[in-house]
Design a protein around this motif. Structure first.
Motif, mmCIF file in Angstrom:
data_model
loop_
_atom_site.group_PDB
_atom_site.id
_atom_site.type_symbol
_atom_site.label_atom_id
_atom_site.label_comp_id
_atom_site.label_asym_id
_atom_site.label_seq_id
_atom_site.Cartn_x
_atom_site.Cartn_y
_atom_site.Cartn_z
ATOM 1 N N ASN A 16 0.803 -1.226 0.000
ATOM 2 C CA ASN A 16 0.000 0.000 0.000
ATOM 3 C C ASN A 16 0.831 1.268 0.000
ATOM 4 N N GLU A 17 2.012 1.226 0.598
ATOM 5 C CA GLU A 17 2.854 2.423 0.638
ATOM 6 C C GLU A 17 4.313 2.028 0.769
ATOM 7 N N VAL A 18 5.151 2.870 0.183
ATOM 8 C CA VAL A 18 6.606 2.741 0.292
ATOM 9 C C VAL A 18 7.118 4.081 0.784
ATOM 10 N N CYS A 19 7.989 4.071 1.790
ATOM 11 C CA CYS A 19 8.575 5.339 2.252
ATOM 12 C C CYS A 19 10.078 5.161 2.405
ATOM 13 N N TRP A 20 10.777 6.248 2.157
ATOM 14 C CA TRP A 20 12.238 6.271 2.213
ATOM 15 C C TRP A 20 12.697 6.910 3.518
ATOM 16 N N SER A 21 13.798 6.433 4.035
ATOM 17 C CA SER A 21 14.427 7.035 5.199
ATOM 18 C C SER A 21 14.721 8.509 4.924
#
Length: 82
Positions: A26-31
């Motif tokens: 559903n979602e991808v997030c980067w540091s």
């Protein structure tokens, strides 16, 4: 001539393939700290932390009662919210 439409239509290819979730993501997030970490939120009721350079899974966060719809790192990237 509008260069923005040309650059956005270029073919893209995957850099890494990350295998691990058993259902949709559903979602991808980067540091946010510049460290090479990616987090994913999935319909398999888990969130995962990945090494962005190798594609290797680092941590599987289990225990959610339902689909995990979102993930985000805090500004220092030492906490992950799902």
């Amino acid at each position: 001539n509008n260069n923005s439409s040309t650059s956005s239509s270029r073919a893209m290819s995957p850099v890494e393939k990350m295998v691990g979730h058993s259902r949709g993501i559903n979602e991808v997030c980067w540091s946010k700290s510049g460290d090479p970490f990616i987090a994913t939120a999935s319909d398999d009721k888990t969130a995962r932390l990945w090494d962005a350079q190798t594609g290797d899974p680092l941590v599987e966060f289990r225990g959610h009662d339902n689909f995990v719809f979102a993930c985000d790192f805090n500004p220092n990237s030492n906490l992950l919210a799902t």
